[in-house]
Scaffold this motif. Structure first.
Motif, PDB file in Angstrom:
ATOM      1  N   GLY A  57       0.600  -1.252  -0.049  1.00 32.68           N
ATOM      2  CA  GLY A  57      -0.068  -0.190   0.178  1.00 32.68           C
ATOM      3  C   GLY A  57       0.944   1.287  -0.012  1.00 32.68           C
ATOM      4  N   ASP A  58       0.154   2.430   0.287  1.00 31.37           N
ATOM      5  CA  ASP A  58       0.854   3.558   0.141  1.00 31.37           C
ATOM      6  C   ASP A  58       1.590   4.005   1.321  1.00 31.37           C
ATOM      7  OD1 ASP A  58      -0.198   4.247  -2.497  1.00 31.37           O
ATOM      8  OD2 ASP A  58      -1.858   5.243  -1.480  1.00 31.37           O
ATOM      9  N   GLY A  59       1.386   3.127   2.426  1.00 33.10           N
ATOM     10  CA  GLY A  59       2.319   3.552   3.460  1.00 33.10           C
ATOM     11  C   GLY A  59       3.820   3.169   3.419  1.00 33.10           C
ATOM     12  N   VAL A  60       4.013   2.441   2.461  1.00 35.61           N
ATOM     13  CA  VAL A  60       5.532   2.240   2.306  1.00 35.61           C
ATOM     14  C   VAL A  60       6.113   3.453   1.593  1.00 35.61           C
ATOM     15  CG1 VAL A  60       5.088   0.904  -0.275  1.00 35.61           C
ATOM     16  CG2 VAL A  60       7.151   0.283   1.562  1.00 35.61           C
ATOM     17  N   SER A  61       5.310   3.958   0.750  1.00 32.18           N
ATOM     18  CA  SER A  61       5.972   5.349   0.140  1.00 32.18           C
ATOM     19  C   SER A  61       6.191   6.236   1.030  1.00 32.18           C
ATOM     20  CB  SER A  61       5.041   5.822  -0.987  1.00 32.18           C
ATOM     21  OG  SER A  61       4.856   4.741  -1.864  1.00 32.18           O
TER      22      SER A  61
ATOM     23  N   GLU B 245       7.060   5.864   4.093  1.00 30.67           N
ATOM     24  CA  GLU B 245       8.112   5.704   5.100  1.00 30.67           C
ATOM     25  C   GLU B 245       9.444   5.823   4.410  1.00 30.67           C
ATOM     26  OE1 GLU B 245       8.185   2.016   7.014  1.00 30.67           O
ATOM     27  OE2 GLU B 245       5.835   1.851   7.469  1.00 30.67           O
ATOM     28  N   LEU B 246       9.343   5.357   3.100  1.00 32.77           N
ATOM     29  CA  LEU B 246      10.529   5.436   2.052  1.00 32.77           C
ATOM     30  C   LEU B 246      10.780   6.994   1.703  1.00 32.77           C
ATOM     31  CD1 LEU B 246      10.282   2.667  -0.286  1.00 32.77           C
ATOM     32  CD2 LEU B 246      11.825   2.732   2.068  1.00 32.77           C
ATOM     33  N   GLY B 247       9.694   7.833   1.807  1.00 31.09           N
ATOM     34  CA  GLY B 247       9.790   9.365   1.368  1.00 31.09           C
ATOM     35  C   GLY B 247       9.957   9.241   0.058  1.00 31.09           C
ATOM     36  N   ILE B 248       9.541   8.460  -0.929  1.00 33.62           N
ATOM     37  CA  ILE B 248       9.416   8.406  -2.143  1.00 33.62           C
ATOM     38  C   ILE B 248       8.235   7.719  -2.938  1.00 33.62           C
ATOM     39  CG2 ILE B 248      11.034   6.420  -2.660  1.00 33.62           C
ATOM     40  CD1 ILE B 248      12.198   8.301  -5.325  1.00 33.62           C
ATOM     41  N   SER B 249       7.687   7.946  -3.807  1.00 33.32           N
ATOM     42  CA  SER B 249       6.376   7.371  -4.145  1.00 33.32           C
ATOM     43  C   SER B 249       6.807   6.086  -5.064  1.00 33.32           C
ATOM     44  CB  SER B 249       5.645   8.387  -5.189  1.00 33.32           C
ATOM     45  OG  SER B 249       4.731   7.539  -6.083  1.00 33.32           O
ATOM     46  N   ILE B 250       6.597   4.846  -4.560  1.00 35.50           N
ATOM     47  CA  ILE B 250       6.645   3.857  -5.160  1.00 35.50           C
ATOM     48  C   ILE B 250       6.336   3.560  -6.497  1.00 35.50           C
ATOM     49  CG2 ILE B 250       6.369   1.092  -5.063  1.00 35.50           C
ATOM     50  CD1 ILE B 250       8.314   2.276  -2.938  1.00 35.50           C
ATOM     51  N   SER B 251       4.925   4.261  -6.849  1.00 40.91           N
ATOM     52  CA  SER B 251       4.159   4.269  -8.231  1.00 40.91           C
ATOM     53  C   SER B 251       5.110   5.002  -9.119  1.00 40.91           C
ATOM     54  CB  SER B 251       2.775   4.790  -8.165  1.00 40.91           C
ATOM     55  OG  SER B 251       2.729   6.067  -7.417  1.00 40.91           O
ATOM     56  N   TYR B 252       5.602   6.127  -8.396  1.00 43.63           N
ATOM     57  CA  TYR B 252       6.508   7.056  -9.291  1.00 43.63           C
ATOM     58  C   TYR B 252       7.709   6.128  -9.862  1.00 43.63           C
ATOM     59  CZ  TYR B 252      10.229  10.342 -10.762  1.00 43.63           C
ATOM     60  OH  TYR B 252      11.173  10.923 -11.197  1.00 43.63           O
ATOM     61  N   LEU B 253       8.376   5.278  -8.865  1.00 42.13           N
ATOM     62  CA  LEU B 253       9.525   4.393  -9.322  1.00 42.13           C
ATOM     63  C   LEU B 253       9.156   3.493 -10.283  1.00 42.13           C
ATOM     64  CD1 LEU B 253      11.301   3.933  -5.938  1.00 42.13           C
ATOM     65  CD2 LEU B 253      12.027   5.440  -7.787  1.00 42.13           C
ATOM     66  N   VAL B 254       7.855   3.248 -10.129  1.00 45.74           N
ATOM     67  CA  VAL B 254       7.332   1.781 -11.278  1.00 45.74           C
ATOM     68  C   VAL B 254       7.230   2.704 -12.414  1.00 45.74           C
ATOM     69  CG1 VAL B 254       5.275   0.613 -11.765  1.00 45.74           C
ATOM     70  CG2 VAL B 254       6.073   0.649  -9.368  1.00 45.74           C
ATOM     71  N   GLU B 255       6.664   3.763 -12.709  1.00 48.98           N
ATOM     72  CA  GLU B 255       6.559   4.439 -13.686  1.00 48.98           C
ATOM     73  C   GLU B 255       7.950   4.753 -14.412  1.00 48.98           C
ATOM     74  OE1 GLU B 255       5.508   8.924 -14.755  1.00 48.98           O
ATOM     75  OE2 GLU B 255       3.916   8.134 -13.778  1.00 48.98           O
ATOM     76  N   GLN B 256       8.584   5.184 -13.616  1.00 51.99           N
ATOM     77  CA  GLN B 256      10.165   5.490 -14.091  1.00 51.99           C
ATOM     78  C   GLN B 256      10.877   4.001 -14.896  1.00 51.99           C
ATOM     79  OE1 GLN B 256      11.152   8.699 -14.505  1.00 51.99           O
ATOM     80  NE2 GLN B 256       9.194   8.907 -14.165  1.00 51.99           N
ATOM     81  N   PHE B 257      10.830   2.966 -14.157  1.00 45.16           N
ATOM     82  CA  PHE B 257      11.454   1.674 -14.551  1.00 45.16           C
ATOM     83  C   PHE B 257      10.765   1.511 -16.003  1.00 45.16           C
ATOM     84  CE2 PHE B 257      13.764   1.635 -10.649  1.00 45.16           C
ATOM     85  CZ  PHE B 257      15.015   1.206 -11.007  1.00 45.16           C
ATOM     86  N   ALA B 258       9.234   1.665 -15.976  1.00 43.02           N
ATOM     87  CA  ALA B 258       8.515   1.069 -16.926  1.00 43.02           C
ATOM     88  C   ALA B 258       9.112   2.143 -18.201  1.00 43.02           C
ATOM     89  CB  ALA B 258       6.927   1.232 -16.652  1.00 43.02           C
ATOM     90  N   LEU B 259       9.290   3.260 -18.140  1.00 38.58           N
ATOM     91  CA  LEU B 259       9.638   4.153 -19.204  1.00 38.58           C
ATOM     92  C   LEU B 259      11.161   3.816 -19.453  1.00 38.58           C
ATOM     93  CD1 LEU B 259       8.369   7.578 -17.599  1.00 38.58           C
ATOM     94  CD2 LEU B 259       7.535   6.565 -19.749  1.00 38.58           C
ATOM     95  N   LEU B 260      11.980   3.429 -18.557  1.00 35.96           N
ATOM     96  CA  LEU B 260      13.200   3.062 -19.040  1.00 35.96           C
ATOM     97  C   LEU B 260      13.022   1.738 -19.767  1.00 35.96           C
ATOM     98  CD1 LEU B 260      16.402   3.183 -18.559  1.00 35.96           C
ATOM     99  CD2 LEU B 260      16.017   1.752 -16.704  1.00 35.96           C
ATOM    100  N   ALA B 261      12.412   0.752 -19.479  1.00 36.77           N
ATOM    101  CA  ALA B 261      11.945  -0.404 -20.202  1.00 36.77           C
ATOM    102  C   ALA B 261      11.649   0.004 -21.807  1.00 36.77           C
ATOM    103  CB  ALA B 261      11.186  -1.487 -19.531  1.00 36.77           C
ATOM    104  N   ALA B 262      10.646   0.727 -21.842  1.00 37.15           N
ATOM    105  CA  ALA B 262      10.071   1.336 -23.062  1.00 37.15           C
ATOM    106  C   ALA B 262      11.374   1.688 -23.743  1.00 37.15           C
ATOM    107  CB  ALA B 262       9.046   2.040 -22.989  1.00 37.15           C
ATOM    108  N   ALA B 263      12.147   2.592 -23.347  1.00 36.22           N
ATOM    109  CA  ALA B 263      13.146   3.423 -24.088  1.00 36.22           C
ATOM    110  C   ALA B 263      14.322   2.529 -24.475  1.00 36.22           C
ATOM    111  CB  ALA B 263      13.847   4.520 -23.097  1.00 36.22           C
ATOM    112  N   TYR B 264      14.562   1.249 -23.917  1.00 38.01           N
ATOM    113  CA  TYR B 264      15.426   0.309 -24.483  1.00 38.01           C
ATOM    114  C   TYR B 264      14.737  -0.767 -25.379  1.00 38.01           C
ATOM    115  CZ  TYR B 264      19.394   1.579 -21.499  1.00 38.01           C
ATOM    116  OH  TYR B 264      20.402   2.050 -21.155  1.00 38.01           O
ATOM    117  N   ARG B 265      13.310  -0.821 -25.060  1.00 37.05           N
ATOM    118  CA  ARG B 265      12.508  -1.717 -26.096  1.00 37.05           C
ATOM    119  C   ARG B 265      12.437  -1.211 -27.506  1.00 37.05           C
ATOM    120  NH1 ARG B 265       9.418  -3.762 -22.778  1.00 37.05           N
ATOM    121  NH2 ARG B 265       8.161  -2.032 -22.337  1.00 37.05           N
TER     122      ARG B 265
END
Length: 71
Positions: free
Chosen positions: A36-40, A42-62
């Protein structure tokens, strides 16, 4: 809590890098769904943002790899 993610891929084909980045995005999305959002908060960064960034990285290489397959 500090979080540092370093992704270093040397001399790998773009499709391999895309696969690695997509796997990270998928795993992080699963983690976010389970914890859930609680982990974001605690970490001080949005996990959904990180997911989006890695998905964009994958698309850029794909995209270059797919263009090589279909000239």
């Amino acid at each position: 809590m500090a979080l540092s993610i370093t992704l270093t891929v040397t001399s790998s084909p773009p499709s391999s890098t895309a696969h690695i980045a997509q796997r990270i995005a998928d795993d992080m999305a699963h983690l976010h769904h389970r914890l859930g959002d609680g982990v974001s908060d605690e970490l001080g960064i949005s996990i959904s943002y990180l997911v989006e960034q890695f998905a964009l990285l994958a698309a850029a290489y794909r995209i270059p790899a797919e263009m090589e397959k279909h000239p």
